[in-house]
Write a protein that holds these residues in place. Sequence first.
Motif, mmCIF file in Angstrom:
data_model
loop_
_atom_site.group_PDB
_atom_site.id
_atom_site.type_symbol
_atom_site.label_atom_id
_atom_site.label_comp_id
_atom_site.label_asym_id
_atom_site.label_seq_id
_atom_site.Cartn_x
_atom_site.Cartn_y
_atom_site.Cartn_z
ATOM 1 N N UNK A 140 7.923 10.926 8.742
ATOM 2 C CA UNK A 140 6.743 10.077 8.637
ATOM 3 C C UNK A 140 6.594 9.171 9.847
ATOM 4 N N UNK A 141 7.710 8.667 10.359
ATOM 5 C CA UNK A 141 7.676 7.837 11.558
ATOM 6 C C UNK A 141 7.226 8.646 12.769
ATOM 7 N N UNK A 142 7.598 9.935 12.798
ATOM 8 C CA UNK A 142 7.227 10.804 13.920
ATOM 9 C C UNK A 142 5.756 11.192 13.848
ATOM 10 N N UNK A 143 5.309 11.580 12.659
ATOM 11 C CA UNK A 143 3.967 12.135 12.520
ATOM 12 C C UNK A 143 2.900 11.095 12.201
ATOM 13 N N UNK A 144 3.297 9.908 11.729
ATOM 14 C CA UNK A 144 2.314 8.888 11.391
ATOM 15 C C UNK A 144 1.346 8.584 12.521
ATOM 16 N N UNK A 145 1.842 8.313 13.743
ATOM 17 C CA UNK A 145 0.911 8.064 14.853
ATOM 18 C C UNK A 145 0.048 9.276 15.200
ATOM 19 N N UNK A 153 1.181 5.043 5.157
ATOM 20 C CA UNK A 153 1.664 5.894 4.062
ATOM 21 C C UNK A 153 2.766 5.234 3.251
ATOM 22 N N UNK A 154 3.451 4.251 3.819
ATOM 23 C CA UNK A 154 4.573 3.619 3.108
ATOM 24 C C UNK A 154 4.118 2.837 1.891
#
Length: 253
Positions: A140-145, A153-154
């Motif tokens: 999620x940290x990789x794809x969020x941006x 999303x968190x």
Amino acid sequence: MTSLDKPTSDTDRTNPTAQQEADAKAVTEAALFEAFGGIRGMVETVLPGLLFVTIFTIDKNLHVSAIAALVVSLVLVVVRLIRRDTVKHAFSGVFGVAFGVVFAMMTGNAKDFYLPGMLYTLGLALAYLVTTLAGVPLIGLILGPVFKENLSWRTRNPGRKKAYAKASWAWGLILLAKCAILFPLYWWADTAQLGWVLVALKIPPFLLAVYLTWVFLAKAPPPIDVFAEMEAEEEAEKARKAEAAAAVRHPEA
């Protein structure tokens, strides 16, 4: 602006239309392609190691094999620079190969060319698992941006957070399984055997992890475009200021 670019209501997220599902799959596929480099990124990942093990299998010369792998990595970066493409995947390959070359040269053991990459894979597997347990799945940290949702999303999109958690579990377990094969071979196999197995395991586990990520995210609620929200808020603030200024200039109105 597609339906995925707009903030959606809870009803939209729980009952996506067929068009929203199709958009989700298309956007997810494009985002994964961008994040992980696509076919070209895979080639750039495999080629230096393949060249190293091929040359070493033929003449057992550590220096020639290592230098050839490093040179081809640099050539891949130069090609991207000339074409003005993104260089993050090629640069990561150069650093990985450079660490392997330095390590192997220092120890004099050709197998140590692969050790930094193996340790990186193990560390990455643990990072996926630990961050998921901590409630902040790494994928999620990789794809969020990439999806323009950052960390929304968190707290605002629990269905998407669940999908990211599933994907991170998949990445972590797949990479751990890969390590479970490679580390015993590092101790028991010779350099050529280890190298060919490592080359063979470069793409299939990666494709499996990417595919599972695509499956989980394509079925998840659409991302919340926080950039679009911020732009909308800025426009609304400008409109409010313009109205206030107009009221000051024409109080009788």
